[in-house]
Design an enzyme around this catalytic site. Structure first.
Site, short mmCIF file in Angstrom:
data_model
loop_
_atom_site.label_atom_id
_atom_site.label_comp_id
_atom_site.label_asym_id
_atom_site.label_seq_id
_atom_site.Cartn_x
_atom_site.Cartn_y
_atom_site.Cartn_z
N ILE A 155 0.91 -1.15 0.00
CA ILE A 155 0.00 0.00 0.00
C ILE A 155 0.94 1.20 0.00
O ILE A 155 1.57 1.50 1.01
CB ILE A 155 -0.95 0.00 1.22
N PRO A 156 1.10 1.86 -1.15
CA PRO A 156 2.24 2.75 -1.39
C PRO A 156 2.14 4.14 -0.75
O PRO A 156 2.05 5.16 -1.43
CB PRO A 156 2.27 2.85 -2.91
N CYS A 157 2.24 4.19 0.56
CA CYS A 157 2.22 5.47 1.26
C CYS A 157 3.46 6.30 0.94
O CYS A 157 3.45 7.52 1.10
CB CYS A 157 2.05 5.27 2.76
N HIS A 158 4.52 5.67 0.44
CA HIS A 158 5.73 6.40 0.07
C HIS A 158 5.49 7.31 -1.14
O HIS A 158 6.30 8.20 -1.40
CB HIS A 158 6.88 5.43 -0.22
#
Length: 174
Positions: free
Chosen positions: A132-135
């Site tokens: 889950i690409p919070c970056h």
């Protein structure tokens, strides 16, 4: 029952957790909120869900965009869940801002505005790092802020995705 496994990434060791439905956590060791909410009575073993998560991470860390998402089952508030679903829609190699996510949620809920800080809190409590690409979420000014795994990891993840980094900067510590 919660199952765990360890994964060695180029950015450091990770702990993966899953139940019978999907992946419930993927944390870099020593990151903020490491293993938050993880029960003490986990069983360390390799399940099909954990194997899928490791396969996804292997592809990702080889510099390629995975063409699948392992089954996910993150726990969180309804608001956090909404934010995390939006994160999953951010294309590989691209970014968005906390403010953009807040504006999207406000429009969806027919509200005049939504707090970017509230979005930041939900992004920061994402339990499934990288997948889950919070970056891929940055500050409005281009600040590479708000990654629980650390700014250096955020930069390396974005570089791995060949994100155009010329407009971004690391926040200065005060």
């Amino acid at each position: 029952m919660i199952y765990t496994a360890h994964y060695t990434s180029p950015l450091g060791n990770m702990l993966l957790a899953a139940d019978d439905t999907g992946l419930t956590g993927a944390w870099f060791e020593c990151q903020k909120y490491f293993a938050a909410g993880l029960a003490d009575n986990c069983t360390e073993t390799n399940t099909p869900i954990l194997s899928e998560a490791k396969r996804w991470l292997d592809i990702y860390f080889s510099g390629k965009q995975p063409d699948f998402t392992p089954p996910l089952h993150p726990s969180g508030t309804a608001f956090q869940q909404e934010v995390w679903l939006i994160l999953l829609q951010i294309p590989y190699g691209q970014t968005t801002t906390y403010g953009d996510i807040a504006a999207h949620l406000a429009k969806r809920k027919n509200l005049a505005r939504m707090s970017a800080q509230a979005v930041g809190g939900a992004v920061g409590h994402n339990k499934i790092s990288v997948i889950i690409p919070c970056h891929r979420v940055v500050g409005k000014s281009g600040s590479l802020t708000g990654y629980a795994g650390g700014i250096n990891k955020k930069i390396r993840l974005l570089e791995l995705e060949k994100t155009d980094m010329h407009k971004f900067f690391s926040p200065k510590k005060i």
